[in-house]
Design an enzyme around this catalytic site. Structure first.
Site, PDB file in Angstrom:
ATOM      1  N   GLY A 171       0.845  -1.195   0.000  1.00  0.00           N
ATOM      2  CA  GLY A 171       0.000   0.000   0.000  1.00  0.00           C
ATOM      3  C   GLY A 171       0.876   1.238   0.000  1.00  0.00           C
ATOM      4  N   GLY A 172       0.292   2.336   0.461  1.00  0.00           N
ATOM      5  CA  GLY A 172       1.045   3.597   0.505  1.00  0.00           C
ATOM      6  C   GLY A 172       2.296   3.507   1.357  1.00  0.00           C
ATOM      7  N   ALA A 407      26.433  10.217 -25.972  1.00  0.00           N
ATOM      8  CA  ALA A 407      26.827   9.465 -24.772  1.00  0.00           C
ATOM      9  C   ALA A 407      28.195   9.923 -24.273  1.00  0.00           C
ATOM     10  CB  ALA A 407      26.831   7.974 -25.073  1.00  0.00           C
TER      11      ALA A 407
HETATM   12  C1  HXC Z   1      -4.461  -4.022  11.744  1.00  0.00           C
HETATM   13  C2  HXC Z   1      -3.354  -5.920  11.132  1.00  0.00           C
HETATM   14  C3  HXC Z   1      -2.996  -5.341   9.909  1.00  0.00           C
HETATM   15  C4  HXC Z   1      -3.440  -4.034   9.647  1.00  0.00           C
HETATM   16  C5  HXC Z   1      -2.167  -7.305   9.981  1.00  0.00           C
HETATM   17  N1  HXC Z   1      -2.820  -7.138  11.123  1.00  0.00           N
HETATM   18  N2  HXC Z   1      -2.264  -6.227   9.213  1.00  0.00           N
HETATM   19  N3  HXC Z   1      -4.068  -5.251  12.042  1.00  0.00           N
HETATM   20  N4  HXC Z   1      -4.159  -3.414  10.596  1.00  0.00           N
HETATM   21  N5  HXC Z   1      -3.125  -3.416   8.521  1.00  0.00           N
HETATM   22  C6  HXC Z   1      -2.949  -8.081  12.232  1.00  0.00           C
HETATM   23  C7  HXC Z   1      -3.813  -9.269  11.843  1.00  0.00           C
HETATM   24  O1  HXC Z   1      -5.152  -8.957  12.057  1.00  0.00           O
HETATM   25  C8  HXC Z   1      -3.286 -10.325  12.775  1.00  0.00           C
HETATM   26  O2  HXC Z   1      -3.855 -10.126  14.033  1.00  0.00           O
HETATM   27  C9  HXC Z   1      -1.832  -9.994  12.894  1.00  0.00           C
HETATM   28  O3  HXC Z   1      -1.693  -8.643  12.482  1.00  0.00           O
HETATM   29  C10 HXC Z   1      -0.966 -10.856  12.013  1.00  0.00           C
HETATM   30  O4  HXC Z   1      -1.505 -10.840  10.716  1.00  0.00           O
HETATM   31  P1  HXC Z   1      -1.802 -12.171   9.889  1.00  0.00           P
HETATM   32  O5  HXC Z   1      -2.755 -11.798   8.818  1.00  0.00           O
HETATM   33  O6  HXC Z   1      -2.166 -13.271  10.799  1.00  0.00           O
HETATM   34  O7  HXC Z   1      -0.347 -12.482   9.332  1.00  0.00           O
HETATM   35  P2  HXC Z   1       0.044 -13.100   7.930  1.00  0.00           P
HETATM   36  O8  HXC Z   1      -0.801 -14.301   7.637  1.00  0.00           O
HETATM   37  O9  HXC Z   1       1.504 -13.282   7.983  1.00  0.00           O
HETATM   38  O10 HXC Z   1      -0.319 -11.999   6.856  1.00  0.00           O
HETATM   39  C11 HXC Z   1       0.355 -10.767   6.827  1.00  0.00           C
HETATM   40  C12 HXC Z   1      -0.355  -9.778   5.880  1.00  0.00           C
HETATM   41  C13 HXC Z   1      -1.847  -9.679   6.268  1.00  0.00           C
HETATM   42  C14 HXC Z   1      -0.208 -10.296   4.465  1.00  0.00           C
HETATM   43  C15 HXC Z   1       0.367  -8.450   6.012  1.00  0.00           C
HETATM   44  O11 HXC Z   1      -1.939  -9.434   7.678  1.00  0.00           O
HETATM   45  C16 HXC Z   1      -2.549  -8.598   5.549  1.00  0.00           C
HETATM   46  O12 HXC Z   1      -2.929  -8.722   4.379  1.00  0.00           O
HETATM   47  N6  HXC Z   1      -2.807  -7.495   6.271  1.00  0.00           N
HETATM   48  C17 HXC Z   1      -3.536  -6.386   5.735  1.00  0.00           C
HETATM   49  C18 HXC Z   1      -2.696  -5.639   4.775  1.00  0.00           C
HETATM   50  C19 HXC Z   1      -3.392  -4.417   4.294  1.00  0.00           C
HETATM   51  O13 HXC Z   1      -4.297  -4.465   3.463  1.00  0.00           O
HETATM   52  N7  HXC Z   1      -3.039  -3.298   4.910  1.00  0.00           N
HETATM   53  C20 HXC Z   1      -3.550  -2.034   4.583  1.00  0.00           C
HETATM   54  C21 HXC Z   1      -2.811  -1.620   3.339  1.00  0.00           C
HETATM   55  S1  HXC Z   1      -3.270  -0.062   2.863  1.00  0.00           S
HETATM   56  P3  HXC Z   1      -4.431 -11.337  14.891  1.00  0.00           P
HETATM   57  O14 HXC Z   1      -4.740 -10.717  16.210  1.00  0.00           O
HETATM   58  O15 HXC Z   1      -5.610 -11.837  14.173  1.00  0.00           O
HETATM   59  O16 HXC Z   1      -3.335 -12.335  14.931  1.00  0.00           O
HETATM   60  C22 HXC Z   1      -2.161   0.874   3.599  1.00  0.00           C
HETATM   61  C23 HXC Z   1      -2.376   2.273   3.280  1.00  0.00           C
HETATM   62  C24 HXC Z   1      -1.185   3.051   3.673  1.00  0.00           C
HETATM   63  O17 HXC Z   1      -1.347   0.466   4.302  1.00  0.00           O
HETATM   64  C25 HXC Z   1      -1.439   4.406   3.169  1.00  0.00           C
HETATM   65  C26 HXC Z   1      -0.262   5.269   3.328  1.00  0.00           C
HETATM   66  C27 HXC Z   1      -0.454   6.533   2.597  1.00  0.00           C
END
Ligand code: HXC
Length: 519
Positions: A171-172, A407
């Protein structure tokens, strides 16, 4: 509470903070072949040098049940320590705490050390392993990222910023590393993308795996986003430490000159015969680099990307330098879009941090064709031209063989304020190669010759005349565009003497808000 009780409480709280997301999650992290955020910091810094900040910080979110999930430190470890005795600031995202996701307080912790690093004038090292924005915190998390991005921008060119990606970075969130000077990705477990496979599928219909979209392999060879692919986290950490050997702590300092035991006047006899007599035959320019630099140590950046140009750090008699070299072994060392972008960014990186540039030239020209033209080689080639022209660090250029056309001008020519330009006797400095030149100059004369044998003989004779006249360094030397033609075996000594002479060089650019490099 008694004083001793209070101290006991402090020790317990510290222990709790050190547990991050708890034993099970630490085990899960290890099971993936990853180190924890703390272990990474321990490996990175000089032993016992880490001073941690904000160990007791917790998040402020009271939605989605997060009020019951409070972890001391809130998923990121921050502070400062030393590397080889020099101060660095560091943050290390802790995947064991809510997937290392970024909250408002998490961002504040990072911003605090970035602000201090800029004031102190010390490098910032970020270790990334995070699920991105903490979803439960909504816009607070987005704002937190933007606060970090802004500090990355303010720190750019002021203190070195190095990013290690040892887990997800999506993501960002990718834009913080993207704004830094160097990105190192671990071979396993790390990936970077703006939009993941699911969103990609939904929006474009493209089916693609996480690896194919954003693995270390992809980013070090195809996109050029990352500079290093480390086989392990240990190797990644060593790379960070190594990189800092070539960089000053900030833009007001010079890189540290170290003691050198490699003789400065070491003659490298094989260099006298390393250039093949057939001008179309390739050779590996890295063999030349290794034989010139101290102890054959060359830290190559972007090794797998745009291999037709080689960039990296080395030392000459202990003086750190950035080396840029055309690579005849790959696409004949031609300049194309990727090579121009790669080298331009490196030249600017060196110039920003007072690292002298040594350029080794063997370039047949720019890559012709519609793919390059339509891809914007004009604007991308101009980046490298611009970068060399604006650079005020000491610049030493050695032309090994070909240096043709536009170049030639681009590759740190005299007119772009290169300080000392040497050429080997094998150098060919001209507008273009003999074949192309004769085709253009002699086309009407050639057309008049009917007998094919006679025609071939005529062309060969004209080409030989052209080569004798232009395919050498002396035409340029006669005009002072080349300061001296040197014996290849003596190049190390000549480059060292040039760098020593230029050590006190001062040069400036006109005052302005900022330049408008063709981005
Ligand atoms: C809150 C999160 C989280 C998030 C993971 N967790 N990402 N909690 N916000 N973004 C938590 C999970 O709920 C989980 O909690 C624990 O962290 C471990 O994650 P798992 O999914 O069990 O681990 P894994 O299977 O290794 O997968 C990792 C992952 C996945 C691929 C990163 O967690 C995932 O897809 N997360 C979401 C990614 C995402 O879409 N993020 C937002 C992107 S947008 P529990 O308690 O259940 O164990 C963004 C915008 C930024 O970031 C903008 C900036 C300008």
């Amino acid at each position: 509470m008694e004083h001793l009780e209070k101290i006991k409480q402090l020790i317990e709280l510290r222990e709790k903070a050190k547990q991050g997301g708890g034993e099970n999650r630490i085990e899960a992290q290890h099971a993936k072949g990853k180190y924890t955020a703390r272990e990474r910091i321990e490996m990175l810094l000089d032993e016992g040098s880490f001073e941690e900040y904000d160990m007791f910080v917790t998040h402020r979110c009271r939605d989605f049940g997060l009020e019951d999930q409070l972890y001391l430190g809130d998923g990121v470890i921050t502070g400062h320590g030393t590397i080889d005795g020099r101060v660095v600031y560091v943050f290390s995202q802790d995947f064991t705490v809510m997937g290392g996701s970024l909250s408002e307080t998490f961002a504040n912790k990072i911003c605090k050390i970035m602000d201090q690093a800029i004031k102190v004038g010390a490098p910032i090292i970020g270790i990334n392993d995070s699920g991105g924005a903490r979803i439960q915190e909504g816009v607070m998390s987005l704002a937190g990222y933007a606060e970090i991005f802004h500090r990355n921008i303010m720190a750019s060119g002021v203190v070195p910023q190095i990013s290690a990606i040892f887990g997800p970075c999506a993501g960002g969130a990718v834009y913080s590393p993207a704004l830094t000077d160097v990105i190192i990705m671990s071979e396993k477990n790390s990936y970077m993308f703006v939009t993941g496979p699911k969103v990609t599928k939904a929006v474009t219909g493209e089916d693609i795996s996480v690896e194919d979209l954003g693995s270390a392999g992809v980013h070090t060879s195809k996109s050029g986003v990352a500079h290093f692919r480390a086989e392990s986290e240990e190797e990644g950490i060593l790379l960070i430490r190594k990189l800092l050997e070539y960089l000053p702590s900030n833009n007001l300092e010079d890189p540290i000159v170290t003691e050198c035991t490699d003789p400065i006047d070491r003659l490298e006899e094989e260099l006298n015969s390393i250039i093949p007599s057939n001008p179309n035959q390739p050779y590996d320019v890295k063999d030349i680099i290794y034989s010139l630099v101290d102890d054959r140590e060359f830290l190559e950046m972007h090794r797998h990307y745009a291999k037709n140009i080689v960039v990296g750090f080395a030392k000459f008699n202990g003086i750190p330098v950035g080396i840029v070299a055309n690579q005849p072994n790959y696409l004949a060392g031609v300049l194309d879009i990727d090579a121009s972008k790669k080298a331009a960014r490196f030249v600017r990186f060196c110039d920003a941090f007072n690292v002298p540039l040594v350029t080794l030239v063997d370039v047949p020209g720019f890559l012709p064709g519609s793919r390059q033209e339509h891809g914007g080689i004009i604007i991308h080639g101009a980046k490298l031209l611009f970068a060399y022209g604006e650079a005020t660090v000491p610049k030493v250029t050695v032309t090994l063989r070909k240096s043709y056309g536009g170049a030639h001008d681009v590759m740190s020519s005299k007119q772009l304020r290169s300080d000392i330009n040497y050429a080997w006797p094998s150098a060919e400095i001209a507008v273009m190669g003999a074949k192309g030149a004769i085709e253009i100059l002699e086309s009407s004369n050639v057309a008049k010759i009917e007998d094919p044998e006679e025609r071939a003989k005529y062309i060969a004779q004209k080409e030989t005349e052209y080569i004798e006249k232009f395919a050498n360094p002396y035409m340029a030397a006669r005009h002072g565009f080349i300061d001296d033609v040197i014996e290849p075996r003596n190049t190390r000594f000549r480059v060292i003497r040039a760098l020593q002479t230029l050590a006190t060089k001062k040069d400036t650019n006109p005052p302005r808000k900022h330049n408008n490099i063709p981005l």
